[in-house]
Design a protein around this motif. Structure first.
Motif, PDB file in Angstrom:
ATOM      1  N   MET A   1       0.835  -1.206   0.000  1.00  0.00           N
ATOM      2  CA  MET A   1       0.000   0.000   0.000  1.00  0.00           C
ATOM      3  C   MET A   1       0.870   1.258   0.000  1.00  0.00           C
ATOM      4  SD  MET A   1      -3.361  -0.813   2.216  1.00  0.00           S
ATOM      5  CE  MET A   1      -2.682  -1.040   3.817  1.00  0.00           C
ATOM      6  N   ILE A   2       1.941   1.219   0.786  1.00  0.00           N
ATOM      7  CA  ILE A   2       2.804   2.402   0.887  1.00  0.00           C
ATOM      8  C   ILE A   2       3.495   2.675  -0.462  1.00  0.00           C
ATOM      9  CG2 ILE A   2       4.793   3.419   2.078  1.00  0.00           C
ATOM     10  CD1 ILE A   2       4.051   1.552   4.510  1.00  0.00           C
ATOM     11  N   VAL A   3       4.028   1.637  -1.085  1.00  0.00           N
ATOM     12  CA  VAL A   3       4.741   1.891  -2.350  1.00  0.00           C
ATOM     13  C   VAL A   3       3.760   2.268  -3.472  1.00  0.00           C
ATOM     14  CG1 VAL A   3       6.714   0.404  -1.754  1.00  0.00           C
ATOM     15  CG2 VAL A   3       4.915  -0.501  -3.225  1.00  0.00           C
ATOM     16  N   ALA A   4       2.550   1.703  -3.419  1.00  0.00           N
ATOM     17  CA  ALA A   4       1.569   2.045  -4.461  1.00  0.00           C
ATOM     18  C   ALA A   4       1.159   3.516  -4.322  1.00  0.00           C
ATOM     19  CB  ALA A   4       0.351   1.134  -4.361  1.00  0.00           C
ATOM     20  N   SER A   5       1.013   3.962  -3.093  1.00  0.00           N
ATOM     21  CA  SER A   5       0.686   5.371  -2.872  1.00  0.00           C
ATOM     22  C   SER A   5       1.862   6.239  -3.329  1.00  0.00           C
ATOM     23  CB  SER A   5       0.376   5.596  -1.388  1.00  0.00           C
ATOM     24  OG  SER A   5       0.272   6.962  -1.111  1.00  0.00           O
TER      25      SER A   5
ATOM     26  N   ILE B   1       6.969   8.849   5.850  1.00  0.00           N
ATOM     27  CA  ILE B   1       7.709   9.035   7.114  1.00  0.00           C
ATOM     28  C   ILE B   1       6.869   8.521   8.289  1.00  0.00           C
ATOM     29  CG2 ILE B   1       8.714  10.812   8.632  1.00  0.00           C
ATOM     30  CD1 ILE B   1       9.108  12.337   5.797  1.00  0.00           C
ATOM     31  N   ILE B   2       5.612   8.932   8.317  1.00  0.00           N
ATOM     32  CA  ILE B   2       4.722   8.453   9.393  1.00  0.00           C
ATOM     33  C   ILE B   2       4.554   6.931   9.314  1.00  0.00           C
ATOM     34  CG2 ILE B   2       2.354   8.538  10.293  1.00  0.00           C
ATOM     35  CD1 ILE B   2       2.242  11.461   9.477  1.00  0.00           C
ATOM     36  N   GLN B   3       4.408   6.431   8.106  1.00  0.00           N
ATOM     37  CA  GLN B   3       4.226   4.977   7.939  1.00  0.00           C
ATOM     38  C   GLN B   3       5.442   4.219   8.482  1.00  0.00           C
ATOM     39  OE1 GLN B   3       1.460   3.273   6.425  1.00  0.00           O
ATOM     40  NE2 GLN B   3       0.458   5.243   6.631  1.00  0.00           N
ATOM     41  N   ALA B   4       6.638   4.751   8.216  1.00  0.00           N
ATOM     42  CA  ALA B   4       7.856   4.081   8.702  1.00  0.00           C
ATOM     43  C   ALA B   4       7.888   4.085  10.232  1.00  0.00           C
ATOM     44  CB  ALA B   4       9.090   4.776   8.130  1.00  0.00           C
TER      45      ALA B   4
ATOM     46  N   LEU C   1      16.607   7.029   9.879  1.00  0.00           N
ATOM     47  CA  LEU C   1      16.105   6.195   8.772  1.00  0.00           C
ATOM     48  C   LEU C   1      14.624   6.453   8.487  1.00  0.00           C
ATOM     49  CD1 LEU C   1      17.876   2.824   9.596  1.00  0.00           C
ATOM     50  CD2 LEU C   1      18.363   4.367   7.702  1.00  0.00           C
ATOM     51  N   HIS C   2      13.895   6.798   9.537  1.00  0.00           N
ATOM     52  CA  HIS C   2      12.468   7.069   9.340  1.00  0.00           C
ATOM     53  C   HIS C   2      12.261   8.313   8.485  1.00  0.00           C
ATOM     54  CE1 HIS C   2      11.345   4.784  13.256  1.00  0.00           C
ATOM     55  NE2 HIS C   2      11.216   4.021  12.202  1.00  0.00           N
ATOM     56  N   ASP C   3      13.134   9.300   8.677  1.00  0.00           N
ATOM     57  CA  ASP C   3      12.848  10.604   8.066  1.00  0.00           C
ATOM     58  C   ASP C   3      14.037  11.136   7.248  1.00  0.00           C
ATOM     59  OD1 ASP C   3      12.173  13.125   7.428  1.00  0.00           O
ATOM     60  OD2 ASP C   3      11.588  13.754   9.448  1.00  0.00           O
ATOM     61  N   PRO C   4      14.150  10.681   6.018  1.00  0.00           N
ATOM     62  CA  PRO C   4      15.290  11.096   5.197  1.00  0.00           C
ATOM     63  C   PRO C   4      15.179  12.544   4.695  1.00  0.00           C
ATOM     64  CG  PRO C   4      13.810   9.722   3.925  1.00  0.00           C
ATOM     65  CD  PRO C   4      13.247   9.763   5.301  1.00  0.00           C
ATOM     66  N   LEU C   5      14.040  13.187   4.971  1.00  0.00           N
ATOM     67  CA  LEU C   5      13.908  14.584   4.526  1.00  0.00           C
ATOM     68  C   LEU C   5      14.531  15.531   5.547  1.00  0.00           C
ATOM     69  CD1 LEU C   5      10.252  14.607   3.108  1.00  0.00           C
ATOM     70  CD2 LEU C   5      12.384  14.494   1.826  1.00  0.00           C
ATOM     71  N   THR C   6      14.423  15.162   6.828  1.00  0.00           N
ATOM     72  CA  THR C   6      14.985  16.010   7.881  1.00  0.00           C
ATOM     73  C   THR C   6      16.465  15.680   8.125  1.00  0.00           C
ATOM     74  OG1 THR C   6      12.814  15.847   8.888  1.00  0.00           O
ATOM     75  CG2 THR C   6      14.528  16.830  10.246  1.00  0.00           C
TER      76      THR C   6
ATOM     77  N   HIS D   1       8.174  14.687  -0.210  1.00  0.00           N
ATOM     78  CA  HIS D   1       6.767  14.309  -0.042  1.00  0.00           C
ATOM     79  C   HIS D   1       5.871  15.528   0.211  1.00  0.00           C
ATOM     80  CE1 HIS D   1       3.234  12.080   1.224  1.00  0.00           C
ATOM     81  NE2 HIS D   1       3.218  12.789   2.341  1.00  0.00           N
ATOM     82  N   PHE D   2       6.352  16.445   1.033  1.00  0.00           N
ATOM     83  CA  PHE D   2       5.495  17.582   1.418  1.00  0.00           C
ATOM     84  C   PHE D   2       5.300  18.553   0.264  1.00  0.00           C
ATOM     85  CE2 PHE D   2       7.375  15.765   5.200  1.00  0.00           C
ATOM     86  CZ  PHE D   2       6.213  15.398   5.853  1.00  0.00           C
ATOM     87  N   GLU D   3       6.331  18.714  -0.546  1.00  0.00           N
ATOM     88  CA  GLU D   3       6.171  19.590  -1.719  1.00  0.00           C
ATOM     89  C   GLU D   3       5.228  18.957  -2.737  1.00  0.00           C
ATOM     90  OE1 GLU D   3      10.150  20.267  -3.113  1.00  0.00           O
ATOM     91  OE2 GLU D   3      10.685  21.367  -1.278  1.00  0.00           O
ATOM     92  N   ARG D   4       5.251  17.636  -2.818  1.00  0.00           N
ATOM     93  CA  ARG D   4       4.402  16.949  -3.810  1.00  0.00           C
ATOM     94  C   ARG D   4       2.918  17.004  -3.441  1.00  0.00           C
ATOM     95  NH1 ARG D   4       7.310  16.093  -8.458  1.00  0.00           N
ATOM     96  NH2 ARG D   4       6.338  14.118  -9.022  1.00  0.00           N
ATOM     97  N   LEU D   5       2.646  17.163  -2.129  1.00  0.00           N
ATOM     98  CA  LEU D   5       1.246  17.113  -1.681  1.00  0.00           C
ATOM     99  C   LEU D   5       0.357  18.103  -2.438  1.00  0.00           C
ATOM    100  CD1 LEU D   5       1.344  16.715   2.213  1.00  0.00           C
ATOM    101  CD2 LEU D   5       0.468  15.102   0.520  1.00  0.00           C
TER     102      LEU D   5
END
Ligand code: FAD
Length: 435
Positions: free
Chosen positions: A322-326, A378-381, A406-411, A423-427
């Motif tokens: 589900m995560i990768v499909a999203s 990030i939340i899913q991880a 590892l959970h949050d590669p953006l920060t 992810h946040f820019e894509r939203l």
């Protein structure tokens, strides 16, 4: 009389309805399995899955021999195989469990026509579902379907045939033991694992654990269901005795049947978005992003670990699917059909109807009222792999890094691929894409 039993997605002799009927009604039964070249050719990386299939056929062959019979395997188009057998051996009927997938129906149709021309009975049974899904009134929402599904269950099991009486044929069958079909041994999936797993799996803890990526909390029965190594009725019995008829596990079995129910009522579903308003989405289909995704180089450890799991094991945890499909459809804005065919290439439990259904659902174009479902990787991880056991298993080079990184590669800057999208820019873009 002399009949053929055609094995397809039901590679077992126990609780196999069409086989039971064939043996009850006939003096001689010729069990047949056919490797269809046009289907084998469609899958580029099919080798380990073919390995699993061949091991399963060897297992089946032994079971048939114990009953005095013999399994004949061929590698040709079914109508050619059957035409020869019908004419040479005076076959009076072909028994089989009905196919419900698009490709299965297509093949079955050609054999049905052949039987009609040759004056041979083509006798089918519905053994692929727990419920009579064609008798359920069309319901586009799972919860509504489920209510009817529960009332239409057909749970009576049939025993394995006492004896299978197979005449000797003089045909150029293929030797599955020396197997001439290109394949690789499958080291992860073995034919007898399913039966063992069914005995040992804790159905009572399924609901609690099924979403955890770091815990072995789902049944892993999907390849055995896909190839019919275990009957659904038996799985239902064991699960309901352990956890009750209304347990979460049985609801998941109903999801599988829901997708077939949708397909029966809306056959265009294979290629066409179920929701009309979502048919005009302008997918960005960026080849570079797609390449990073399928090569497990997105820079999001969770996504990459899931893709590696798929490639190494030919299976992926449902939460990870589900995560990768999203991620593919929302964050990368790539057409769900690309994801569907990527999964087709690798999944051992690949089932075209179930795969299309789930891809449509996760891309928010399928039969579901909820408008837009976007998973935050990030939340899913954090939630489903809290100590990064899953990530570290498939990405051992990151073993020494702490979980919060590892959970949050953006920060946190990781000594790893840079995230291919934010992810946040894509939203914001995603909402536009779907508007
Ligand atoms: P468990 O959680 O133990 O569930 C038991 C059984 O219930 C499964 O074996 C399966 O038969 C059925 N089931 C569970 N979830 C679903 C579901 N969402 N839809 C339909 N049936 C379900 N499953 C396939 O069998 N083949 C596929 O090609 C496939 N493609 C998928 C693609 C995507 C994008 C997603 C999100 C899910 C897909 N699934 C598919 C459904 C699900 O992920 C797998 O059935 C499950 O992960 C198999 O592992 P398991 O046997 O341990 O499942």
């Amino acid at each position: 009389r002399r009949v053929i039993f055609w094995f397809k997605r039901d590679l077992r002799i126990d609780d196999n309805r069409a086989l039971f009927e064939a043996c009850q009604n006939s003096f001689e039964v010729i069990p047949v399995f056919i490797f269809i070249p046009s289907i084998l050719e469609r899958f580029k990386s099919y080798d380990r899955r073919t390995g699993f299939l061949i091991e399963s056929l060897k297992h089946l062959s032994k079971e048939i021999e114990k009953k005095g019979g013999r399994l004949y395997c061929f590698h040709d188009e079914p109508q050619r195989v059957f035409l020869t057998l019908i004419r040479k051996y005076g076959i009076q009927a072909i028994f089989t469990n009905r196919a419900f997938s698009w490709s299965g129906e297509e093949v079955e149709e050609t054999v049905k026509k052949l039987c009609l021309n040759e004056g041979v009975d083509f006798v089918t049974f519905n053994d692929n579902f727990l419920a009579e899904i064609d008798k359920i009134p069309y319901r586009k929402i799972y919860s509504k379907f489920y209510r009817y599904w529960e009332q239409n269950l057909r749970l009576t099991e049939v025993s394995s045939p006492e004896r299978i009486n197979t005449p000797k044929l003089n045909e150029p069958e293929i030797d599955i033991v020396a197997s001439e079909i290109s394949h690789e041994k499958n080291i992860v999936w073995k034919p007898d694992f399913g039966i063992r797993r069914l005995k040992e799996f804790d159905f009572n803890r399924y609901e609690e654990l099924r979403d955890r990526l770091d815990i072995d909390g789902t049944s892993k029965l999907s390849p055995y269901i896909r190839f019919g190594l275990i009957s659904l009725r038996k799985i239902y019995r064991v699960a309901s005795e352990a956890a009750g008829q209304d347990c979460q596990f049985i609801k998941e079995l109903a999801w599988r049947e829901f997708w077939y129910h949708i397909k029966l009522n809306f056959p265009q579903f294979k290629n066409l978005e179920f929701q009309e308003k979502r048919r005009k989405i302008r997918w960005q289909n960026d080849e570079k992003l797609y390449k990073a995704f399928i090569e497990a180089k997105t820079g999001y450890p969770l996504i990459d670990a899931a893709i590696i799991q798929l490639k190494q094991e030919n299976w992926m945890h449902n939460r990870a699917r589900m995560i990768v499909a999203s991620f593919l459809t929302k964050d990368l804005m790539i057409d769900w059909r690309w994801g569907e065919s990527f999964f087709m290439e690798h999944l051992i439990d690949y089932d075209e109807v179930v795969n299309v259904g789930n891809w449509q659902w996760n891309a928010s174009v399928g039969p579901d009222p909820k408008p837009l479902r976007i998973f935050n990787p990030i939340i899913q991880a954090k939630k489903f792999d809290p100590d990064c056991k899953f990530i570290k298993k498939y990405l051992p080079s990151l073993k020494k890094l702490p979980s919060f990184m590892l959970h949050d590669p953006l920060t946190h800057r990781l000594p790893y691929h840079k995230p291919i999208v934010n992810h946040f820019e894509r939203l914001i873009l995603i909402k536009k894409l779907y508007s």
